[in-house]
Design an enzyme around this catalytic site. Structure first.
Site, PDB file in Angstrom:
ATOM      1  N   ASP A 122       0.850  -1.190   0.000  1.00 26.19           N
ATOM      2  CA  ASP A 122       0.000   0.000   0.000  1.00 26.19           C
ATOM      3  C   ASP A 122       0.886   1.241   0.000  1.00 26.19           C
ATOM      4  OD1 ASP A 122      -2.318   1.468  -0.030  1.00 26.19           O
ATOM      5  OD2 ASP A 122      -2.656   1.337   2.125  1.00 26.19           O
ATOM      6  N   HIS A 129      -3.747  13.920   1.063  1.00 23.48           N
ATOM      7  CA  HIS A 129      -3.950  12.989   2.179  1.00 23.48           C
ATOM      8  C   HIS A 129      -2.760  13.045   3.142  1.00 23.48           C
ATOM      9  CE1 HIS A 129      -5.060   9.420   4.428  1.00 23.48           C
ATOM     10  NE2 HIS A 129      -3.907   8.851   4.137  1.00 23.48           N
ATOM     11  N   GLU A 197      -9.097   3.905  -2.315  1.00 19.75           N
ATOM     12  CA  GLU A 197      -7.829   3.819  -3.044  1.00 19.75           C
ATOM     13  C   GLU A 197      -8.039   3.133  -4.402  1.00 19.75           C
ATOM     14  OE1 GLU A 197      -4.591   2.308  -0.733  1.00 19.75           O
ATOM     15  OE2 GLU A 197      -5.331   3.184   1.155  1.00 19.75           O
ATOM     16  N   ASP A 229      -9.019   0.274   2.034  1.00 20.58           N
ATOM     17  CA  ASP A 229      -8.035  -0.109   3.053  1.00 20.58           C
ATOM     18  C   ASP A 229      -8.623   0.240   4.418  1.00 20.58           C
ATOM     19  OD1 ASP A 229      -5.737  -0.622   4.524  1.00 20.58           O
ATOM     20  OD2 ASP A 229      -4.831   1.317   4.047  1.00 20.58           O
ATOM     21  N   GLN A 236      -3.940   1.527  15.078  1.00 19.64           N
ATOM     22  CA  GLN A 236      -2.860   1.994  14.197  1.00 19.64           C
ATOM     23  C   GLN A 236      -1.947   3.006  14.896  1.00 19.64           C
ATOM     24  OE1 GLN A 236      -4.360   3.954  10.662  1.00 19.64           O
ATOM     25  NE2 GLN A 236      -2.323   4.591   9.995  1.00 19.64           N
TER      26      GLN A 236
HETATM   27 CA    CA Z   1      -3.984   3.081   2.880  1.00 22.55          CA
END
Ligand code: CA
Length: 415
Positions: A122, A129, A197, A229, A236
């Site tokens: 990825d 972003h 994405e 995703d 995270q």
């Molecule tokens: Ca991503």
């Protein structure tokens, strides 16, 4: 431009017209649930496994297993020949007797994961972003990391967690540290998010030790799909420093069931913003592989964002060149995704984290509710279209998923 045969009764503005011809894999009751390769045409699916058996026996073995794996591996000559033949079969009346009974209503098939996902990478190719993340989490500092404009940043994800559109997504449990807390806690993610994405599907392999130059991108990459995703932001953020995303991403990644070949995207090609930059030689691109694709994100049916892929800084050819520049090889079924597609406007942001500005600006929905993060039962659908020949739009289909409630399990296991 070649027109679809009139007997197909296809509306000229259908996004699955003759200019698109995406490939997928399906089962249907009338085939006793055998796997088949299909090509979307209008609201129907052409059984390509049977059609090549009748009309193109020399290539029929590529579709016999019912998935795209053998076709992906066959390389760009096979890709071009099959697309050329499909165009003839669906535009010339002489082929009607051979294919008419092989067209199945799309509503009558179950679409599967179209190929076996090999490695999954990825990227992080949207400047908007990346800069939004910098502004939210490093306020007052330079929004972009110092390497961002010199290389397409990426990480290796989990291929085995890639699922086809329509597969429900279970809210993950994990470790996180709530804001202000001294110690981490374990439990269902409370900051579940999506990321819209574009995915690039590798067909022809490269060899270990031999980087793939930007110019050879179309020899190796077969086509594109849509990617969600899914991201558990609380998991995270606690785990990601210093080695990058791990369990906050690896629980599920949704892809669209249709793979649209690069050959269908010739009219969508543009020069990406990085074309104006001074880059190291292996990332310098003369062919334009930026893509003018319009995304749309729906939450429970309501459009919440329209990200423009045309704003993506790095092209997929640069991503592939960077992925292989150390000698790493790619193989059939490798999937690499662009990273979240976010445009410059607030209405063009590709994740809920950006749309709600990390939960500080709830996003209002037409049903009167609002969201900072995804709730159980929420359905996220990503769809996209691109320009085709003569002003028509071509479709990439959609990638959708519903959030199921977490199943709580202690880290010590079931007892
Ligand atoms: Ca991503």
């Amino acid at each position: 431009m070649v027109q679809a045969a009139r007997w197909l009764g296809l509306s000229p503005d259908h996004v699955f017209g003759l200019a698109a011809l995406p490939y997928g894999s399906y089962t249907a009751a009338h085939h006793a649930e055998e796997y088949r390769v299909g090509v979307a045409i209008g609201d129907r699916v052409l059984d390509l496994t049977s059609a090549t058996g009748r009309l193109m026996p020399a290539r029929a073995h590529l579709f016999a297993a019912g998935g795209l794996d053998d076709f992906l591996a066959a390389g760009d000559l096979a890709w071009a020949q099959v697309r050329e033949s499909l165009t003839a079969w669906l535009s010339e009346d002489q082929f009607r007797p051979a294919i008419e009974d092989l067209l199945v209503p799309a509503a009558a098939v179950s679409l599967r994961l179209p190929f076996a996902v090999a490695d999954y990478v990825d990227f992080y190719a949207s400047e908007n972003h990346a800069a939004n993340g910098g502004r939210m989490f490093r306020p007052g500092a330079e929004p972009l990391p110092p390497n961002w404009k010199h290389l397409p940043i990426g990480y290796h994800g989990r291929a085995g967690s890639v699922v086809v559109s329509g597969t429900p997504v279970r809210r993950p449990c994990g470790q996180s540290r709530p804001p202000g807390a001294d110690a981490p806690v374990f439990g269902p993610s409370t900051r579940l998010d999506f990321e819209a994405e574009l995915g690039f599907v590798v067909g022809a392999r490269s060899h270990r030790g031999e980087p793939v130059p930007v110019s050879r991108f179309p020899e190796h990459v077969f086509g594109v799909c849509l990617v969600n995703d899914w991201s558990a932001r609380d998991i995270q953020f606690w785990e990601t420093v210093p080695l990058g995303p791990f369990l906050g991403k690896s629980f599920a990644t949704t892809v669209s069931p249709w793979v649209l070949p690069l050959a269908a995207l010739q009219h969508a090609r543009i020069r990406p913003p990085s074309a104006a930059a001074s880059l190291l030689g292996y990332l310098t691109e003369t062919a334009a592989w930026g893509l003018d694709i319009d995304f749309e994100i729906r939450l429970n049916g309501a459009v919440i964002s329209r990200p423009p892929y045309a704003t993506m800084y790095w092209s997929p050819a640069q991503m592939l060149a960077h992925l292989t520049v150390n000698g790493a090889a790619v193989r059939p079924g490798d999937l690499y995704a662009s990273g979240t597609v976010s445009g410059p406007e607030p209405s063009q942001r590709g994740s809920l984290m950006e749309l709600s500005w990390n939960g500080t600006e709830p996003l209002g929905l037409p049903d009167g509710t609002s969201r900072t993060w995804l709730q159980d039962g929420d359905e996220v659908t990503i769809s996209a279209t691109a320009p085709g020949a003569d002003g028509v739009r071509i479709g990439l289909g959609s990638a959708t998923g519903v959030i199921l409630p977490a199943v709580m399990e202690s880290p010590a296991g079931r007892d």
